[in-house]
Design an enzyme around this catalytic site. Sequence first.
Site, mmCIF file in Angstrom:
data_model
loop_
_atom_site.group_PDB
_atom_site.id
_atom_site.type_symbol
_atom_site.label_atom_id
_atom_site.label_comp_id
_atom_site.label_asym_id
_atom_site.label_seq_id
_atom_site.Cartn_x
_atom_site.Cartn_y
_atom_site.Cartn_z
ATOM 1 N N ARG A 106 0.910 -1.157 0.000
ATOM 2 C CA ARG A 106 0.000 0.000 0.000
ATOM 3 C C ARG A 106 0.931 1.183 0.000
ATOM 4 O O ARG A 106 1.664 1.413 0.953
ATOM 5 C CB ARG A 106 -0.894 -0.021 1.250
ATOM 6 C CG ARG A 106 -1.666 1.284 1.523
ATOM 7 C CD ARG A 106 -2.692 1.570 0.424
ATOM 8 N NE ARG A 106 -3.516 2.741 0.729
ATOM 9 C CZ ARG A 106 -3.304 3.977 0.282
ATOM 10 N NH1 ARG A 106 -2.254 4.229 -0.497
ATOM 11 N NH2 ARG A 106 -4.103 4.961 0.585
ATOM 12 N N HIS A 109 1.866 7.205 1.605
ATOM 13 C CA HIS A 109 0.755 8.162 1.484
ATOM 14 C C HIS A 109 0.454 8.803 2.830
ATOM 15 O O HIS A 109 1.010 8.419 3.859
ATOM 16 C CB HIS A 109 -0.493 7.441 0.972
ATOM 17 C CG HIS A 109 -1.109 6.523 1.989
ATOM 18 N ND1 HIS A 109 -0.585 5.295 2.305
ATOM 19 C CD2 HIS A 109 -2.203 6.674 2.794
ATOM 20 C CE1 HIS A 109 -1.324 4.725 3.238
ATOM 21 N NE2 HIS A 109 -2.306 5.533 3.572
ATOM 22 N N HIS A 111 -3.146 11.179 4.824
ATOM 23 C CA HIS A 111 -4.533 11.643 4.681
ATOM 24 C C HIS A 111 -4.915 12.497 5.870
ATOM 25 O O HIS A 111 -4.202 12.539 6.878
ATOM 26 C CB HIS A 111 -5.493 10.466 4.510
ATOM 27 C CG HIS A 111 -5.066 9.224 5.240
ATOM 28 N ND1 HIS A 111 -5.124 9.121 6.599
ATOM 29 C CD2 HIS A 111 -4.529 8.057 4.787
ATOM 30 C CE1 HIS A 111 -4.678 7.934 6.948
ATOM 31 N NE2 HIS A 111 -4.291 7.265 5.885
ATOM 32 N N HIS A 154 2.849 7.332 5.793
ATOM 33 C CA HIS A 154 3.110 5.931 6.157
ATOM 34 C C HIS A 154 2.972 4.993 4.964
ATOM 35 O O HIS A 154 2.506 5.415 3.889
ATOM 36 C CB HIS A 154 2.158 5.508 7.278
ATOM 37 C CG HIS A 154 0.717 5.783 6.966
ATOM 38 N ND1 HIS A 154 0.134 7.011 7.175
ATOM 39 C CD2 HIS A 154 -0.269 4.998 6.441
ATOM 40 C CE1 HIS A 154 -1.147 6.971 6.827
ATOM 41 N NE2 HIS A 154 -1.409 5.774 6.360
ATOM 42 N N GLU A 177 -10.829 5.954 1.126
ATOM 43 C CA GLU A 177 -9.503 5.409 0.848
ATOM 44 C C GLU A 177 -9.022 5.826 -0.554
ATOM 45 O O GLU A 177 -7.835 5.795 -0.847
ATOM 46 C CB GLU A 177 -9.574 3.884 1.003
ATOM 47 C CG GLU A 177 -8.307 3.107 0.746
ATOM 48 C CD GLU A 177 -7.188 3.348 1.746
ATOM 49 O OE1 GLU A 177 -7.413 4.013 2.778
ATOM 50 O OE2 GLU A 177 -6.062 2.885 1.480
HETATM 51 MN MN MN Z 1 -3.339 5.296 5.430
#
Ligand code: MN
Length: 399
Positions: A106, A109, A111, A154, A177
């Site tokens: 993943r 990124h 947020h 992260h 997401e």
């Molecule tokens: Mn995240």
Amino acid sequence: MGKKFKQNGEIKNSNLKKQGKSVMSISPESASDPGPKNPLESVLSSSSELPPSTDRGQVDNFCFPFARAHKRIQEGGWSRQVTQRDLPISTTIAGVNMRLIAGGIREMHWHTASEWAIMLYGHARVTAIDPQGRSFVNDLKEGDLWFFPSGYPHSIQGLGPDGCEFLLVFDDGDFSEDETFLISDWMAHTPREVLAKNFGFSVDAFKNIPENELYIFLGKVTQSLKEDLKSIKTPLGSVPHSFSYSLYDQKPNILTKGGEARIVDSSNFPISTTIAAALVKLNPGGLREMHWHPNADEWLYFIKGSGRVTVFASQGNARTMDFTAGDVGYIPKSMAHYIENTDDTELLFLETFKSSFYASISLANWMALTPPELVAAHTNINPKLIGKIPKKQIVIMPE
Ligand code: MN
Ligand code: MN
């Protein structure tokens, strides 16, 4: 759960009796359903198909299964989410369920919402930094948590042998997401000359950067955790409060014949300042006692087994819904409820709250700490029986 099903999808009458559903007061003809029906849904939602006679009125839907959410599948894994869009009542918390195969990443990124997570399966390596320039890298296993405060960048990578699956809990019901800030997306939308100036490299260094976001992609685990830690070492060191916590290694705060509960909030996981949680295990027949939460809405996730929940919403309104592993539930602040294991296997679920601390008020405890004659005047229950209620929150019945 298999025992709840029959070949033709009809609900077992013995199961109804076990769940205390009175079919006696109304003729069977009145409750019959000769028209079209979805037999599997009828069995999974038996409390809607044939509600307890105590249910009444309008209580907003408080159940949504992850199985009904769109799954975004990419090379390296997948994600799906249950947010306010699918479950309108869930205004304070949104959840994401994600799978990363071994090596699946993943991507790096951040947020605006804070991210709380629990590992449901396998192994993962997570990385993050804080605004003071301190780093964090750790390998996590089933039952481990992480927490990344709002805006902290992260990444997550699945490890061998079979990657991982985890649940993310965000402190914003409107979170998506698909709307996070990705390193690849940012670089793709910055002039190459600016990138070159920013890093002090030649423009040529950026000739292979991705043109589109990666989100989830297949990578390789090239180093051990020890080597990773060594390669990012600075004099500032690592974050002062760990971003991870081993919940399954914690001793239960509550242990009764009915089950056990582990509570985790900022008192034992200090970085987790906006999400509090309880992991609750109910043995067959066990009941998370009648209670409510004075400080926050409750976002529920069912990990194993199946059970039912009745929400009492005042003004005579009450609604019972059924939950199975993989389902999300939501109960607004102060609305009264219980959770009952209705199956013959263990029921494991997670209660999460947008709060720095866990708090609940139990009906039995309230009655035990109020003069018995006063309680008897309200309930017509024998004051001697009221006097026998233990003067502490039992949390899980039987005691
Ligand atoms: Mn995240
Ligand atoms: Mn609760």
